[in-house]
Enzyme design. Structure first.
Site, PDB file in Angstrom:
ATOM      1  CE  LYS A   7      -2.239   3.608   2.074  1.00 48.17           C
ATOM      2  NZ  LYS A   7      -1.785   4.884   2.672  1.00 48.17           N
ATOM      3  CB  THR A  18       4.561   7.005   3.102  1.00 46.55           C
ATOM      4  OG1 THR A  18       5.231   8.269   3.580  1.00 46.55           O
ATOM      5  CG2 THR A  18       3.576   6.533   4.342  1.00 46.55           C
ATOM      6  CD  GLU A 101      -0.885  11.501  -3.126  1.00 42.87           C
ATOM      7  OE1 GLU A 101      -0.101  12.580  -2.815  1.00 42.87           O
ATOM      8  OE2 GLU A 101      -1.579  11.406  -1.870  1.00 42.87           O
ATOM      9  CG  ASN A 255       0.037  16.368  -2.585  1.00 43.70           C
ATOM     10  OD1 ASN A 255      -0.036  15.619  -1.555  1.00 43.70           O
ATOM     11  ND2 ASN A 255       0.181  15.401  -3.791  1.00 43.70           N
ATOM     12  CB  SER A 260      -3.290  17.929   8.386  1.00 39.08           C
ATOM     13  OG  SER A 260      -3.364  19.095   8.750  1.00 39.08           O
TER      14      SER A 260
END
Length: 260
Positions: A7, A18, A101, A255, A260
């Site tokens: 993932k 990440t 992305e 982005n 957040s």
């Protein structure tokens, strides 16, 4: 048998961040050996990719075994297992980039005969795929060979400056040959470009590797193929293959709108 899942989306850059990856097998292999194989495999797969050059604190790669199937011939079976593990991990790593992305192209950069270690060669590959100017050129199917050469040159200038060896940066790159889509674009210290027809060929190669960055799933598994060969005169043996994504409007939109 070996199966794996992974993932990732954005903020993907060595070391692994990440991303999450879990690889499972039923082969009866000692834990220490599994760890050794995983460490080697990760360097050639998950540590050889980049989506945007950013990292986070969250990354995991796990290799676990049920130890259900004993190995009849340990030496041959371990070699076969290692090859299969590498294939699975590299496939997962490529899919992480391909599904990144806003990714519209996946670049595959192959470095050979680098005058340093494999790790140094991998760093060069990452420098190329993380160059904003070159990423934008790839996104627009623009075979801007100068941007590729610039990315290589900027890395090699720093490499020669901070290397422990007393080396001249110009000597390291005098025999460099660069290819795009299998066609030589730089050799013998100069660009090898033969007019509009060649430029269209290079652009068509990039266009053929493109998919819609807004699609839910990539339509194919093609790459923008880039080769950088330092030749044999410099005595280099470093080699690496690095995958990276382009930089698209969709990536910026995702982005820029993120909260957040």
């Amino acid at each position: 048998r070996i199966v794996g899942i992974a993932k990732g989306a954005g903020m993907i850059e060595p070391n692994m961040a990440t991303m999450l990856s879990y690889i499972m097998t039923d082969a009866d292999i000692p834990r220490a050996k599994l760890q050794s194989l995983l460490s080697k495999t990760v360097n050639e797969s998950f540590n050889s990719i980049s989506v945007d050059g950013d990292e986070s604190t969250s990354d995991t790669a796990v290799l676990i075994s049920s130890n259900k199937i004993p190995m009849s011939n340990p030496d041959e079976d371990e070699k076969e297992f290692e090859e299969a593990l590498s294939s699975v991990a590299k496939g997962l790593a490529a899919d992480l980039v391909r599904n990144g992305e806003g990714t519209g192209h996946v670049m595959r950069v192959k470095i050979s005969n680098f005058p340093g270690t494999d790790l140094d060669a991998r760093r060069l590959g990452r420098h190329i795929v993380n160059s904003p100017l070159f990423k934008c050129a790839v996104s627009g199917n623009d075979p801007n060979t100068g941007r590729l050469a610039g990315a290589i040159g900027s890395f090699m200038g720093q490499f020669s400056l901070y290397s422990n060896d007393d080396i001249n940066g110009q000597d390291l790159v005098k025999d460099v040959a660069m290819t795009l889509g299998g066609r030589t674009i730089f050799s013998g210290g100069k660009f090898v470009l033969e007019g509009d027809e060649v430029e269209r060929e290079l652009s068509d190669h990039m266009l053929d590797a493109q998919f819609d960055e807004k699609e839910e799933f990539p339509r194919h598994q093609k790459f923008v193929e880039i080769g950088v060969n330092f030749g044999t005169e410099c005595g280099g043996t470093g080699c690496a293959t690095v995958l990276g994504s382009d930089l698209t409007n969709e990536y910026v939109a995702i982005n820029a709108d993120y909260r957040s």
